[in-house]
Design a protein around this motif. Structure first.
Motif, short mmCIF file in Angstrom:
data_model
loop_
_atom_site.label_atom_id
_atom_site.label_comp_id
_atom_site.label_asym_id
_atom_site.label_seq_id
_atom_site.Cartn_x
_atom_site.Cartn_y
_atom_site.Cartn_z
N PRO A 1 0.83 -1.21 0.00
CA PRO A 1 0.00 0.00 0.00
C PRO A 1 0.86 1.26 0.00
N LEU A 2 0.18 2.40 -0.06
CA LEU A 2 0.86 3.67 0.15
C LEU A 2 1.38 3.71 1.58
N LEU A 3 2.43 4.47 1.81
CA LEU A 3 2.97 4.62 3.15
C LEU A 3 1.96 5.33 4.04
N GLY A 4 1.67 4.80 5.20
CA GLY A 4 0.72 5.42 6.12
C GLY A 4 -0.68 4.87 5.95
N THR A 5 -1.63 5.53 6.61
CA THR A 5 -3.03 5.16 6.48
C THR A 5 -3.83 6.41 6.08
#
Length: 145
Positions: A60-64
């Motif tokens: 996924p992309l870094l973070g939420t």
């Protein structure tokens, strides 16, 4: 045919002999500041060899992200065709996966994920029109473009 509700949004499930039960997508208007509509596919996941290809650095992309933030990330990337959100975490933000080469029919039912498929409007390009004039004179024919 059954109808379910997700946060006030109705979805319709259909079943056929050829496919498993899958909810029809719900169409959402553009996010604030955006220009694309979105098709929301509840309980669906698209990944490598299952209806999509991961975009680089987005699996996924870094973070939420909130759902809207994840959709914004997708809309900002011209190669993004869908945002996949892992909804199995019980927090206000979620892992966000960006996908390209999406074929919804090849994606898999997956209770802990939702797919937001972007429906970009083709950009209008202004083409300059050329005018051609033809005149006939006693000395011949001339064409001006």
């Amino acid at each position: 045919t059954t109808t379910t509700s997700l946060t006030g949004v109705s979805t319709v499930s259909t079943t056929s002999a050829a496919t498993s039960t899958r909810s029809a997508p719900v169409i959402f208007p553009p996010i604030e500041g955006g220009s694309a509509n979105w098709a929301f596919h509840l309980g669906l996941n698209c990944w490598e060899e299952h209806g999509a290809v991961s975009l680089p650095d987005a699996n996924p992309l870094l973070g939420t992200y909130t759902v809207e933030e994840c959709r914004q990330q997708c809309e900002m990337n011209p190669d993004c065709e869908a945002a996949v959100i892992a909804t199995h975490v019980s927090t206000p933000t979620f892992p966000c996966f960006l996908r390209t080469s999406v074929v919804i029919a090849q994606c898999r039912s997956y209770a802990d994920f939702d797919v937001w498929e972007i429906q970009r409007t083709p950009s209008t390009t202004s083409l300059s029109s050329s005018t051609t004039s033809t005149s006939v004179t006693s000395t011949g024919v001339s064409t001006v473009s």
